[in-house]
Design an enzyme around this catalytic site. Structure first.
Site, PDB file in Angstrom:
ATOM      1  N   ASN B  99       0.829  -1.222   0.000  1.00  0.00           N
ATOM      2  CA  ASN B  99       0.000   0.000   0.000  1.00  0.00           C
ATOM      3  C   ASN B  99       0.860   1.268   0.000  1.00  0.00           C
ATOM      4  O   ASN B  99       0.731   2.134   0.844  1.00  0.00           O
ATOM      5  CB  ASN B  99      -0.979   0.008   1.177  1.00  0.00           C
ATOM      6  CG  ASN B  99      -0.299   0.049   2.525  1.00  0.00           C
ATOM      7  OD1 ASN B  99       0.853  -0.364   2.661  1.00  0.00           O
ATOM      8  ND2 ASN B  99      -0.988   0.540   3.532  1.00  0.00           N
ATOM      9  N   ASP B 157      -3.391  -5.198   1.992  1.00  0.00           N
ATOM     10  CA  ASP B 157      -3.286  -4.694   3.365  1.00  0.00           C
ATOM     11  C   ASP B 157      -3.367  -3.173   3.427  1.00  0.00           C
ATOM     12  O   ASP B 157      -2.796  -2.472   2.593  1.00  0.00           O
ATOM     13  CB  ASP B 157      -1.984  -5.153   4.023  1.00  0.00           C
ATOM     14  CG  ASP B 157      -1.955  -4.726   5.477  1.00  0.00           C
ATOM     15  OD1 ASP B 157      -2.770  -5.240   6.239  1.00  0.00           O
ATOM     16  OD2 ASP B 157      -1.141  -3.843   5.812  1.00  0.00           O
ATOM     17  N   HIS B 237      -2.562  -9.499  11.333  1.00  0.00           N
ATOM     18  CA  HIS B 237      -2.899  -8.831  12.601  1.00  0.00           C
ATOM     19  C   HIS B 237      -4.243  -9.198  13.213  1.00  0.00           C
ATOM     20  O   HIS B 237      -5.126  -8.349  13.327  1.00  0.00           O
ATOM     21  CB  HIS B 237      -2.781  -7.309  12.448  1.00  0.00           C
ATOM     22  CG  HIS B 237      -3.329  -6.707  11.179  1.00  0.00           C
ATOM     23  ND1 HIS B 237      -4.621  -6.864  10.768  1.00  0.00           N
ATOM     24  CD2 HIS B 237      -2.732  -5.928  10.228  1.00  0.00           C
ATOM     25  CE1 HIS B 237      -4.810  -6.203   9.630  1.00  0.00           C
ATOM     26  NE2 HIS B 237      -3.671  -5.634   9.284  1.00  0.00           N
ATOM     27  N   ASP B 310       3.680  -5.284  11.962  1.00  0.00           N
ATOM     28  CA  ASP B 310       2.844  -4.236  11.339  1.00  0.00           C
ATOM     29  C   ASP B 310       3.464  -2.850  11.569  1.00  0.00           C
ATOM     30  O   ASP B 310       2.760  -1.877  11.866  1.00  0.00           O
ATOM     31  CB  ASP B 310       1.402  -4.276  11.841  1.00  0.00           C
ATOM     32  CG  ASP B 310       0.452  -3.464  10.944  1.00  0.00           C
ATOM     33  OD1 ASP B 310       0.902  -2.954   9.899  1.00  0.00           O
ATOM     34  OD2 ASP B 310      -0.730  -3.350  11.296  1.00  0.00           O
TER      35      ASP B 310
HETATM   36 ZN   LIG Z   1      -3.395  -4.245   7.816  1.00  0.00          ZN
END
Ligand SMILES: [Zn+2]
Lengths: 312, 429
Positions: B99, B157, B237, B310
């Site tokens: 992303n 994501d 996650h 993350d």
């Molecule tokens: Zn995510």
């Protein structure tokens, strides 16, 4: 007791005694308001700035009137909501205010915690005039002041807060403040606007307005934002009004010294019928006057002497 | 050659957890054993000896979930700064998310990330490519070619794939590659404008809540789709009990599903969120205390396969805003291991063996990376870890360009003191 706080951000951190100090100070302030010449020299030379990111002429005027009566200079930074995303950050605005030697900032903001954020970053005093759905401490104080004025004390009284509890900073601050002073608060609304986690306040939640009216001393009607219907939170204004609107019949079932409050501006015919709003038991107009007195008290305590002995 | 003496070596793949010596040569593990006699190493050339008494030696950690922000958001992070942050945190292999701006959904960008990673020469960088073009959730990417260029999996994501049919097709099509689809489970309608986990803590702060179901409803959908398609699914996650129930059901049915959990979801809860510190704003949001407890158990019993950070850097200016207006995400590469050690391993909530399995072995296996073990012949990606080293987390020390971590100002205990990649010392504390 003396006032020692730099800011008024929410009621959660205040003790019952501190809340009483504000309310007692406001009693003297209201006496000033009754005088023919409403002007005190108390805060001469002090500068109060209002910073409203949400439009609310009435609240801003209430603060500015309060500051002016106390002799402070006022300035208003009207900030359009749209400038938040493209323009100056809140932090930059804060720095500007500090540079302008302002003594007190009154802030209204759509984001919870914005006043706390200012208070952490500025040495000057901050009053929260409403932050998102989080808190509206001066509204709660003026509501409590109005009930105290009527009854002498709110302890032991049953107070219903009715309507869109989920999105209401007024409901939160009132529940916090009233509980501290020993009142019984019941939050009433449809389940979609009264989610179970609101029990964090330690007060009772109820869906049935009519049942709760029994023995109630006050009903505080919350303004219903009409866009909640478009978001699907309730099916129609008609049904909302039927279940949660304050009608004369409902009003008639209040206790002997029952009162009606509303933070304004009111939606006549939605959460409150005109007849109920204009009823003798309605404190709605008194609330406006009391708002100035309570805000005078707070401004005085924060940047004035820090004691309850107002210059007479 | 490098001779690491008397280290406490933990390597679950070999079933090793005890004091050993490790010898490396030409970037590979040569020997691992007890009291290796010097004469066995006589002809190896120049030898550097490191006394590791009282320290742990771990395989380099493998982080399956990192946002490196390059290309396009280099003010937050880039591949070089992210790689420095990684090795400073003991991470020697990482998988980065697609992303970016533009989105990594084409061959050129996958190759760019791989090349920049090699040029930097610190942690090994493995990109995920987007599962759908532009992360729009509408059309699949060219997964086969993207894999040839170096993608190790596919993910949108940053947002959930809202259309169930597109998710189903992604799971089907990715079978060509054998790579997992990594799902960020978030039903956009349920999440609404929420900024922290829905519950009493959010209500008290007047902040709009994201219900736990915003994650678990989509997780349940994706688990069922993995079952129906026989595709490979990895849940990013996970943070709710509902998701764990779906995950357990899917695993019990024998479907090809794995899951990761982020350290912050194991350490912090919604009650810890300060109204004025947006470094605690993360997506999925910090869980309820009950969810946190369940996540810890699920990690310990293997329901959750792996730990991943993350790592989501944002600039100070972006985060220095009221909570609702700040972006989601916290940095973690440099704090994950010390925080896990301080808050989970030290109090006995997580064993050191499970830590290495979950943060090195399992992610390497799932994404078919050559990493996660100190077996002879493997690349000498290693971390020397001092369980008693204390450091206060500070923005000045960060190798990352950003410092939006909730652990800022906290003193943690247990830090990597040396990190090697392919036998080269790439970080020393
Ligand atoms: Zn995510």
């Amino acid at each position: 007791m003396n006032w020692r706080r730099k800011d008024l951000l929410d009621l959660e951190v205040l003790s019952a005694d501190e809340i009483r100090l504000v309310l007692d100070t406001a009693v003297s302030m209201k006496e000033v308001l009754a005088r023919p010449v409403k002007k005190l020299p108390t805060l001469r030379g002090k500068a109060v700035s209002t910073l409203f990111y949400e439009p609310s002429t009435r609240t801003r005027l209430s603060f500015e009137t309060a500051a002016k009566i106390l002799g402070a200079d006022t300035a208003s930074l009207a900030v359009a909501q749209s400038s938040v995303s493209k323009g100056e950050s809140l932090l930059d605005t804060a720095k500007t205010l500090a540079a302008m030697q302002v003594d007190l900032v009154v802030i209204r903001h759509a984001s919870a915690g914005a006043p706390h954020f200012l208070a952490e970053n500025l040495s000057l005093s901050v009053i929260n005039a409403g932050d998102g759905q989080h808190a509206h401490p001066t509204q709660a104080l003026l509501d409590i002041f109005s009930m105290r004025e009527k009854w002498g004390d709110v302890a032991g009284r049953k107070i219903l807060v009715v309507g869109d509890i989920l999105h209401s900073r007024v409901a939160r601050s009132n529940a916090v403040g009233l509980s501290k002073l020993g009142a019984e608060v019941v939050l009433v609304g449809p389940p979609t606007l009264l989610p179970p986690e609101m029990d964090y306040l330690g007060v009772r939640l109820a869906y049935d307005f009519d049942r709760e009216l029994k023995g109630a001393d006050a009903v505080m009607m919350l303004r219903l934002q009409l866009e909640r219907q478009r978001s699907g939170l309730f099916p129609s204004l008609r049904e909302y009004n039927r279940l949660y609107g304050l009608t004369q019949e409902r009003l008639a079932r209040l206790g002997p010294d029952g009162v009606v409050l509303h933070p304004g501006p009111i939606n006549r015919g939605v959460e409150i019928m005109s007849a109920a709003a204009d009823d003798a038991r309605s404190l709605i107009e008194t609330q406006v006057t009391n708002g100035v007195a309570v805000r005078m008290a707070l401004i005085y305590l924060l940047i004035g002497g820090g004691t309850a002995d107002v210059v007479a | 050659m490098l001779w690491l003496k008397n280290a406490y070596v933990v390597d679950p793949i070999q079933g090793v957890s005890g004091v050993r010596d490790v010898v490396t040569r030409d970037g590979r593990i040569l020997l691992l054993g007890r009291n290796i006699p010097a004469d066995r190493l006589a002809d190896g050339g120049e030898m550097e000896v490191v006394d590791c008494t009282g320290k742990y030696l771990f395989p380099g950690f493998v982080d399956a979930h990192v946002h490196l922000r390059e290309p396009g958001q280099e003010n937050k992070e880039d591949i070089a700064s992210g790689s420095r942050a990684a090795v400073r945190g003991g991470v020697t292999s990482l998988i980065c998310m697609a992303n970016t701006e533009p989105v990594i959904d084409n061959q050129a960008l996958v190759e760019l990330v791989v090349r920049r990673g090699r040029q930097t020469g610190l942690a090994r960088i493995y990109p995920l490519a987007a599962a759908t073009k532009g992360l729009r959730g509408e059309e699949l990417t060219e997964m086969a070619e993207l894999q040839e260029c170096g993608a190790v999996g596919f993910s949108d994501d940053g947002r959930g794939i809202q259309n169930g049919e597109i998710m189903r097709l992604a799971l089907e099509y990715a079978k060509i590659t054998g790579c997992p689809i990594v799902s960020h489970c978030e039903d956009a309608a349920l999440a609404g404008q929420g900024v922290m986990r829905r519950g009493r803590a959010a209500a008290a702060r007047g902040l709009a809540g994201i219900p736990a179901t915003a994650e678990s409803v989509m997780a349940a959908r994706d688990v069922l789709l993995a079952g129906e398609t026989g595709g490979r699914l990895h849940l990013a996650h996970v943070s709710t009990r509902g998701t764990l129930a779906a995950l357990r059901a899917g695993k019990a049915a024998g479907w090809d599903i794995t899951a990761e959990v982020n350290p912050h979801h194991l350490i912090l809860t919604d009650e810890d969120v300060p109204l004025t510190n947006s470094s605690f704003k993360v997506n999925p949001p910090l869980p309820s205390a009950e969810d946190r407890e369940s996540l810890l158990k699920a990690l310990a019993d293997g329901t959750i396969d792996m730990l991943a950070t993350d790592h989501a850097p944002h600039t100070w200016e972006e985060k220095a805003r009221p909570f609702a207006e700040a972006p989601f995400g916290m940095t973690a590469l440099e704090t994950a291991l010390p925080a896990i050690w301080t808050y989970l391993v030290r109090p006995g909530l997580l064993s050191v063996e499970r830590l290495v399995e979950a943060f090195a072995r399992r992610p390497a296996e799932r994404f078919a990376l050559r990493a996660g073990t100190l077996r002879p012949g493997a690349a000498a990606d290693m971390v020397l870890f001092d369980p008693d080293y204390e450091e206060t987390v500070s923005a000045e020390r960060m190798a990352s360009k950003s410092a939006n971590t909730p652990f800022l100002g906290r003193t943690l205990r247990g830090f990597p003191i040396k990190t090697w990649v392919e036998g080269r010392l790439v970080f020393e504390r």
